[in-house]
Design a protein around this motif. Sequence first.
Motif, short mmCIF file in Angstrom:
data_model
loop_
_atom_site.label_atom_id
_atom_site.label_comp_id
_atom_site.label_asym_id
_atom_site.label_seq_id
_atom_site.Cartn_x
_atom_site.Cartn_y
_atom_site.Cartn_z
N GLN A 341 0.85 -1.19 0.00
CA GLN A 341 0.00 0.00 0.00
C GLN A 341 0.89 1.25 0.00
OE1 GLN A 341 -2.59 -0.47 3.40
NE2 GLN A 341 -4.07 -1.67 2.23
N PRO A 342 1.30 1.72 -1.17
CA PRO A 342 2.15 2.91 -1.25
C PRO A 342 1.50 4.09 -0.56
CG PRO A 342 2.02 1.79 -3.38
CD PRO A 342 1.00 1.14 -2.49
N TYR A 343 2.35 4.98 -0.04
CA TYR A 343 1.86 6.11 0.76
C TYR A 343 1.67 7.33 -0.15
CZ TYR A 343 1.22 8.63 5.15
OH TYR A 343 0.68 9.34 6.21
N SER A 344 0.51 7.93 -0.07
CA SER A 344 0.19 9.08 -0.90
C SER A 344 1.06 10.29 -0.54
CB SER A 344 -1.29 9.44 -0.74
OG SER A 344 -1.56 10.72 -1.28
N LEU A 345 1.68 10.91 -1.54
CA LEU A 345 2.48 12.10 -1.28
C LEU A 345 1.60 13.29 -0.90
CD1 LEU A 345 5.46 12.24 -3.79
CD2 LEU A 345 5.27 11.11 -1.58
N LEU A 346 0.36 13.29 -1.37
CA LEU A 346 -0.56 14.36 -0.99
C LEU A 346 -0.81 14.33 0.51
CD1 LEU A 346 -2.50 16.65 -1.65
CD2 LEU A 346 -4.27 14.93 -2.14
N ARG A 347 -1.04 13.15 1.03
CA ARG A 347 -1.26 13.00 2.47
C ARG A 347 0.01 13.35 3.24
NH1 ARG A 347 -2.72 7.28 5.51
NH2 ARG A 347 -2.74 8.11 7.66
N LEU A 348 1.15 12.91 2.72
CA LEU A 348 2.42 13.19 3.38
C LEU A 348 2.70 14.70 3.39
CD1 LEU A 348 4.93 12.11 4.78
CD2 LEU A 348 5.95 11.72 2.52
N SER A 349 2.36 15.38 2.29
CA SER A 349 2.58 16.82 2.22
C SER A 349 1.75 17.56 3.26
CB SER A 349 2.26 17.34 0.81
OG SER A 349 0.86 17.28 0.55
N GLN A 350 0.56 17.06 3.53
CA GLN A 350 -0.29 17.68 4.54
C GLN A 350 0.30 17.50 5.94
OE1 GLN A 350 -3.95 15.62 3.69
NE2 GLN A 350 -4.54 17.05 2.05
N ASN A 351 0.86 16.33 6.20
CA ASN A 351 1.46 16.07 7.51
C ASN A 351 2.76 16.83 7.72
OD1 ASN A 351 -0.60 14.30 8.17
ND2 ASN A 351 0.53 12.47 7.52
N LEU A 352 3.50 17.03 6.63
CA LEU A 352 4.79 17.70 6.73
C LEU A 352 4.71 19.19 6.45
CD1 LEU A 352 7.20 15.11 5.06
CD2 LEU A 352 6.43 15.28 7.43
N MET A 354 4.10 20.82 3.69
CA MET A 354 4.90 21.11 2.50
C MET A 354 4.04 21.02 1.25
SD MET A 354 8.21 18.68 3.34
CE MET A 354 9.10 19.12 1.85
N LYS A 355 4.55 21.60 0.16
CA LYS A 355 3.93 21.41 -1.14
C LYS A 355 4.23 19.99 -1.63
CE LYS A 355 4.56 26.28 -2.35
NZ LYS A 355 5.24 27.23 -3.28
N GLU A 356 3.31 19.43 -2.39
CA GLU A 356 3.47 18.04 -2.83
C GLU A 356 4.74 17.85 -3.66
OE1 GLU A 356 0.92 14.51 -5.09
OE2 GLU A 356 -0.01 16.46 -4.66
N LEU A 357 5.06 18.80 -4.53
CA LEU A 357 6.27 18.69 -5.34
C LEU A 357 7.53 18.74 -4.47
CD1 LEU A 357 5.46 20.91 -8.47
CD2 LEU A 357 5.61 18.41 -8.36
N ASP A 358 7.47 19.51 -3.38
CA ASP A 358 8.60 19.58 -2.46
C ASP A 358 8.77 18.26 -1.71
OD1 ASP A 358 9.18 22.14 -3.19
OD2 ASP A 358 8.17 23.09 -1.48
N VAL A 359 7.64 17.59 -1.40
CA VAL A 359 7.71 16.30 -0.72
C VAL A 359 8.39 15.27 -1.62
CG1 VAL A 359 6.37 14.39 0.25
CG2 VAL A 359 5.70 16.73 0.73
N GLU A 360 8.04 15.30 -2.89
CA GLU A 360 8.66 14.37 -3.84
C GLU A 360 10.17 14.60 -3.90
OE1 GLU A 360 8.03 12.72 -8.41
OE2 GLU A 360 7.02 14.56 -7.74
#
Length: 407
Positions: A341-352, A354-360
């Motif tokens: 179950q890969p982790y969504s970068l959108l969700r990770l960006s909200q927790n961190l 950050m912008k989604e592109l920055d999370v990537e």
Amino acid sequence: MNRRNRGSSSSSSSSRVSNTYGNRQLSDNPRAGSGGGAIDSFRRRADVVPVKRNNDKDESDNKGEDLTDVSFIVGTCSSMCPERERVTRERLRDLAVFERLYGNPSKSSTDLAVKKFCRTLSAADVQASDVRPLPVLEETLKYLLSLLDSREHPFEVVHDFIFDRTRSIRQDLSIQNLANERVIYLYEEMVKFHVISHKRLQSCSGTSISPMHHLNMEQLAKTLTSLYNIYDANRKSDSTHENEAEFRSLYVLLHLNPSSGVMGEPLSLWFRKLTFALVKSKEICFVRNLLRFYRMGNYKNFLSRIASEATYLQYCISEPHIREMRSVAVQYINSVCYKLQPYSLLRLSQNLMMKELDVESLCHDCGLETCTDSDGFTVLTTKQSTFRSPEDKFKVYDLIGIERMKR
């Protein structure tokens, strides 16, 4: 800007412990004049540079020196730099780029030259005409800070100049034993300079940046110590000064990581010395919560609290810890989450925060690969064995919410 009529009246507006070279007399009143302050607290001030009676080599050789040997004088210099120093430095071509008249390395003026910091002083060398009184020091600091946003020169050049000249300001304050409310403001402004430099130097490159950053942190700690002593010297009952809680909170942020190497006593001892009003202030409560979240590894609350509650100065000090906590978060998710179950970068960006592109980009800094799922969303495949902690100089990513912060 007329600097010739400044400052000789400062002796009436500033608190002093009067001394003469031959017959020293210390005030018995701990709150004498408008400044006030316990004599013992002045002797503990980190940036007091004694006027020496011998040829001691360096201030570092005198860490245990009894500061009762300091001779306090009343400055009469009406310009940012004493005339004899300016003339000498013109002759030696020892002028910073900001001090050169029309770019001439051997010519300056009273509106450009600023007194340099002198590591060693002897009683024979110091004259009242070489020391700037409080009004002149206030104007000098205002001028120096106006250079902070200069785009004409690299920031490290600007920082190096202001760094040295603010040390000279602190030296003149110490020589005259000035410690009133106006001096508190000067120290607060100098702390701001070191804090902002702490943030901006991290974006600079070059072989000189690391030692420059180290020296800036060292002087930030010393300036804070002096500021805290002056706060205490001017305290009335359990009251606090207008900005004291925020500046006290910076000490906690500097010591979030016990291995940071920042000088000072442990937080457990430091907290015990705070007044009840300071302990209950929103600024101290905020940093105590951050301290708890940091030590628990609770990156989500740590980052969200900074984004919603931190002042700009608190954010500047916290930035290295923000990068650290984001790296920890990526490591946790990569190690703990279910592989299928890969982790969504959108969700990770909200927790961190950050912008989604920055999370990537952050995931790539950590040695991890991202991909696009069947729905077109970018995700982080977990359980990758290639995770690595980012290098110290990895890219700084904005924290969502910092727009509300004002310098």
